[in-house]
Structures are given as structure tokens and as C-alpha cells.
Design a protein around this motif. Structure first.
Motif, short mmCIF file in Angstrom:
data_model
loop_
_atom_site.label_atom_id
_atom_site.label_comp_id
_atom_site.label_asym_id
_atom_site.label_seq_id
_atom_site.Cartn_x
_atom_site.Cartn_y
_atom_site.Cartn_z
N GLY A 1 11.80 86.70 -38.26
CA GLY A 1 12.71 87.09 -39.33
C GLY A 1 13.22 85.90 -40.10
O GLY A 1 12.58 85.41 -41.03
N GLU A 2 14.40 85.40 -39.69
CA GLU A 2 15.02 84.32 -40.44
C GLU A 2 14.16 83.07 -40.51
O GLU A 2 14.08 82.42 -41.56
N VAL A 3 13.54 82.70 -39.40
CA VAL A 3 12.74 81.47 -39.41
C VAL A 3 11.55 81.61 -40.34
O VAL A 3 11.27 80.73 -41.16
N LEU A 4 10.81 82.71 -40.23
CA LEU A 4 9.67 82.91 -41.09
C LEU A 4 10.09 82.98 -42.56
O LEU A 4 9.42 82.43 -43.44
N GLY A 5 11.24 83.62 -42.81
CA GLY A 5 11.74 83.66 -44.17
C GLY A 5 12.05 82.27 -44.70
O GLY A 5 11.75 81.94 -45.85
N GLY A 6 12.68 81.44 -43.85
CA GLY A 6 12.98 80.08 -44.25
C GLY A 6 11.73 79.27 -44.51
O GLY A 6 11.66 78.48 -45.47
N VAL A 7 10.71 79.45 -43.68
CA VAL A 7 9.45 78.74 -43.87
C VAL A 7 8.78 79.17 -45.16
O VAL A 7 8.25 78.33 -45.92
N ARG A 8 8.79 80.44 -45.46
CA ARG A 8 8.18 80.92 -46.70
C ARG A 8 8.91 80.40 -47.93
O ARG A 8 8.28 80.06 -48.94
N ARG A 9 10.23 80.33 -47.85
CA ARG A 9 10.99 79.76 -48.97
C ARG A 9 10.62 78.29 -49.15
O ARG A 9 10.51 77.80 -50.28
N PHE A 10 10.44 77.61 -48.04
CA PHE A 10 10.09 76.19 -48.13
C PHE A 10 8.71 76.02 -48.77
O PHE A 10 8.51 75.15 -49.62
N ILE A 11 7.74 76.83 -48.37
CA ILE A 11 6.39 76.72 -48.94
C ILE A 11 6.42 76.97 -50.44
O ILE A 11 5.74 76.29 -51.22
N SER A 12 7.22 77.94 -50.85
CA SER A 12 7.35 78.22 -52.28
C SER A 12 7.92 76.99 -53.01
O SER A 12 7.45 76.63 -54.10
N TRP A 13 8.92 76.36 -52.39
CA TRP A 13 9.46 75.12 -52.99
C TRP A 13 8.38 74.04 -53.04
O TRP A 13 8.23 73.35 -54.07
N LEU A 14 7.64 73.85 -51.96
CA LEU A 14 6.60 72.82 -51.90
C LEU A 14 5.57 73.04 -53.00
O LEU A 14 5.11 72.08 -53.64
N ASP A 15 5.18 74.29 -53.24
CA ASP A 15 4.22 74.59 -54.30
C ASP A 15 4.75 74.13 -55.65
O ASP A 15 3.99 73.63 -56.49
N ARG A 16 6.05 74.31 -55.88
CA ARG A 16 6.63 73.92 -57.16
C ARG A 16 6.86 72.42 -57.26
O ARG A 16 6.63 71.82 -58.31
#
Length: 427
Positions: A23-38
Motif C-alpha cells: 500500500g503506502e510503500v508501493l505508492g511512495g515508490v511509484r510517486r518516486f519513479i514518476s518524479w525520476l522520469d520527470r
């Protein structure tokens, strides 16, 4: 800054750990990947303030003549403490092999956890980048820093191989090889192992122990504990991967140096050189991570005893009364920050290796994960780099330690998924 976040910073009233790995951890990781892409795969760095020849020479002046050097370095320290965004005025954004290796591992872990080809391809991408950014002029595969690094022992020039970087890259190629069994990755792993066993110098410190050099140039640093721990692990792993006793023989002597360097209270100094006798958070984690990996590979009871003593020191001296990681057991000098992202990343990495063995450590790691998700992750998905004396350093630095934290959270997800599979329950 929200009132709740301000309260957490001002009073250390950290929310209780209550997170779901999927839940929270996977959500945090996905937000981070989105940031990394940008944001992209280059960044500024902790050393950016000192990467230019001028500032590196000012730093060297501080080492040679502390009084005069303090006056010269003061404006840089001021920027580091109060104006961290000024990094962009001192040096350029760069790619860091140690960060690329952590990203490769993190995406490999996510690929296995989520059965995701997209994340596997991203891991391969970082390996291909690492192939391109290896140190020039060396027959064997190796990596170092992309800047000239001024140290107490002199300058380590850009492109000098470092035993504190190379083992991470070995692990990165190995983790992706676990997924795809690509012979190309195994060839590079063998080249890295040969570099690790042949290109560093060993100095006998006892009948059973030797200390290795930090780089292939022995005058640059000998006696750094985590450097020996890294090499001992990498060569122990390589000995098993390639059934080559040459690696294990060298690894054993470096391992004994680490074991013999442990202090009576369970701690390790940064180095046994009579000068750098500080005990800090993430270097302590580096040493115990290596010991935990070697223990898992060999069942070495000496590693087990050292880990037990080390964890006892770690949980008592490198967290405050609220379970917040402390940068130093005892600060060796005036420092211009309160908390360090690197400590959080390495705490989680260590905690995943030792999960279930030390109850107090498990509780602390749970709290650290919660702090990362509720305090350190920014709305854009990146993580704060440091909590300063006043405010935050929000300049994202891949090597310090966006990539390390991404890897640690990805490893948490993978380990949690494996445990759920064994129990027959998925959250």
C-alpha cells in the motif's frame, strides 16, 4: 509546510508505524519513479560544493592549515547549511555510477515483486549506462566518481576506481542476471571480480587479516573499515558465483580485518588510521550489511557474533529517544544538519537483511519507513536530502541518497512479498 509536519520536525513526534508493504510503500515508490522520469538521471551531489578546482583547493587548505582554511571554506559551509540550492552555482549535474547501480537493483527488485517487464527493462537500461560509464583506461570493468574528490589524503581524481563503488555495481549486474540469465552480465561480473581481487593492494594487519586500499593507489587510503567490508562481501559472493578460491582467500583476510577492528562496545570507527575515529550511522550500516550478506552466504559464526554486538551498539547509540536516526554516535566536529537521508536509506537496507532477528531493530526500521513516507517524501515524489539546523535541504541528489532509498524501499517490497508467499497470504 503543514502544521502537522512542522510539529513532527520540531518535537520529533513521529507518527506510529502503520504501513502496508503493498500500500503506502508501493505508492511512495511509484510517486518516486514518476518524479525520476520527470527529473532525469543526472543530479547535483553532496560533493558539488567542492567539485571545482577552486573549491577543492580550498578544502585541501582546510586540511593543511585549519585556521586559515576555516576562513576560506566558511562561505561554502554557509551555503551548505542555509542555501543548499546554491549547489547549482558551484558545479554541474552529473551521472553517478553508484546511483545507477542502486537504481538498477531497485528496478530489478520491483520487476520481481510485480512481475513487471517494464521495470526489468528499466533495470537493463541502467546496466547499459554502467557499461558506458566504466573507468576509462582499465582493462577490467570498474567505476569511481565523476568528479575530482579532495580528501584528507589528497585528491582522488575523476575516473579512479573505488572499492566502495565497484561492489554495488557487481550486485546490480548480478540482480539482473538472476532475472534474465544474460551471459553478457555474467562476463562483466567476472571482469569486476578480477578487478576486485587483482587491482587493490593488501597490507597485513595480523596473522589472519589484511587491510585493502580504497583505490588501486595505496597511498590514497588504507584502513577504511567499510571499504574492506565491501571487498570481503563482493569477493565472497564472486567465489561462490565462479567457484574460484582465489577470491575467497583474499575476502577472508579483509573480513578478518573488519572483525578485528570492531571496538569493545560493538562499534566500528570509520577508519583505523589514528585520525578518523568517528562512528556514524550509514558507515556502520555499510559494515553490518556486508557482514550480514557474508553470514548468509557462508554461515560464518564470527560474522554472527559481530552482527549481534554491532546491532546492540547501533540501536542504543545511533537513534534518539524517539526512534529517529542520528548521524553520529558522537559528532566529531560541528555539523550543519540534524538528519541525513542516507541514514534512513541504509537503516532500511540493513533492516531488511536482518528482518526478524532483532525485535528492537525491527521496530526502529518500521518507524524509519513511516518517517520516510510521512515526512521525507515530498509532494513531487522525491525525498528531502537533509534536515538542516533550520529548514530542509530539498535538492535531490541521486547519490545522496535518492537512489539508495529507492533501492531500500524496493527491497522491502520484494522481501515482504516473499514472506507473504511463504505464508500463503497476500495483503
Amino acid at each position: 509546510m503543514t502544521p502537522a509536519l512542522s510539529a513532527a520536525i520540531d518535537t520529533n513526534a513521529i507518527p506510529e508505524a502503520n504501513y502496508s508493504p503493498t500500500g503506502e510503500v508501493l505508492g511512495g515508490v511509484r510517486r518516486f519513479i514518476s518524479w525520476l522520469d520527470r527529473y532525469g538521471e543526472t543530479s547535483w551531489d553532496f560533493q558539488t560544493f567542492y567539485a571545482s578546482d577552486l573549491c577543492r583547493n580550498i578544502k585541501q587548505l582546510y586540511y593543511r592549515q585549519p585556521l586559515l582554511g576555516t576562513m576560506a571554506v566558511s562561505p561554502i559551509i554557509f551555503c551548505e547549511a542555509f542555501l543548499p540550492s546554491a549547489r547549482s552555482l558551484f558545479w554541474k549535474r552529473q551521472r553517478f555510477p553508484i546511483a545507477d547501480a542502486h537504481y538498477a537493483m531497485g528496478f530489478a527488485f520491483l520487476s520481481r515483486h510485480l512481475n513487471s517487464d517494464e521495470h526489468y527493462q528499466r533495470a537493463r537500461h541502467f546496466l547499459q549506462v554502467l557499461e558506458e560509464t566504466r573507468c576509462a583506461g582499465h582493462d577490467r570493468y570498474c567505476w569511481g566518481y565523476p568528479f575530482n574528490w579532495g580528501t584528507l589524503r589528497g585528491t582522488i581524481w575523476q575516473g579512479t576506481p573505488l572499492i566502495t563503488t565497484v561492489p554495488y555495481v557487481y550486485e546490480a549486474f548480478r540482480e539482473v542476471h538472476v532475472i534474465d540469465n544474460d551471459a553478457r552480465w555474467r562476463e562483466i561480473m567476472r571482469s569486476i571480480a578480477e578487478h576486485g581481487v587483482e587491482d587493490y593492494h593488501d597490507f597485513n594487519t595480523s596473522e589472519l587479516a589484511s587491510s585493502c586500499s580504497y583505490s588501486p593507489f595505496p597511498e590514497q587510503s588504507v584502513g577504511v573499515i567499510n571499504a574492506n567490508a565491501y571487498r570481503a562481501f563482493m569477493l565472497t559472493q564472486a567465489a561462490i558465483d565462479f567457484s574460484d578460491d582465489r577470491y575467497s582467500k583474499v575476502a577472508s583476510r579483509n573480513l578478518h580485518f573488519v572483525l578485528e577492528s570492531q571496538n569493545a562496545d560493538g562499534s566500528w570507527h570509520y577508519a583505523n588510521d589514528g585520525t578518523r575515529h568517528f562512528v556514524d550511522h550509514f558507515h556502520t550500516c555499510f559494515v553490518m550489511k556486508a557482514l550480514a550478506k557474508i553470514e548468509a552466504l557462508t554461515g560464518d559464526v564470527e560474522c554472527t557474533r559481530a552482527i549481534e554486538r554491532g546491532v546492540d551498539f547501533y540501536v542504543r547509540n545511533l537513534f534518539d529517544e524517539h526512534g529517529v536516526p542520528k548521524p553520529f554516535a558522537k559528532p566529531p566536529r560541528l555539523i550543519v544538519y540534524r538528519r541525513e537521508l542516507y541514514d534512513y536509506a541504509e537503516c532500511i537496507n540493513l533492516g531488511m537483511l536482518l528482518r526478524g532477528r532483532f525485535e528492537k531493530l525491527d521496530r526502529l526500521v518500521d518507524g524509519v519507513v513511516n518517517q520516510v513516507l510521512t515526512i521525507w517524501q515530498r509532494p513531487n515524489g522525491s525525498f528531502r536530502s537533509r534536515q538542516l539546523l533550520f529548514g530542509w535541504d530539498n535538492v535531490p541528489m541521486h547519490r545522496w541518497a535518492q537512489a539508495q532509498l529507492f533501492r531500500s524501499l524496493s527491497l522491502l517490497l520484494l522481501k515482504s512479498g516473499q514472506q507473504e508467499d511463504l505464508s500463503g497470504v497476500r495483503t
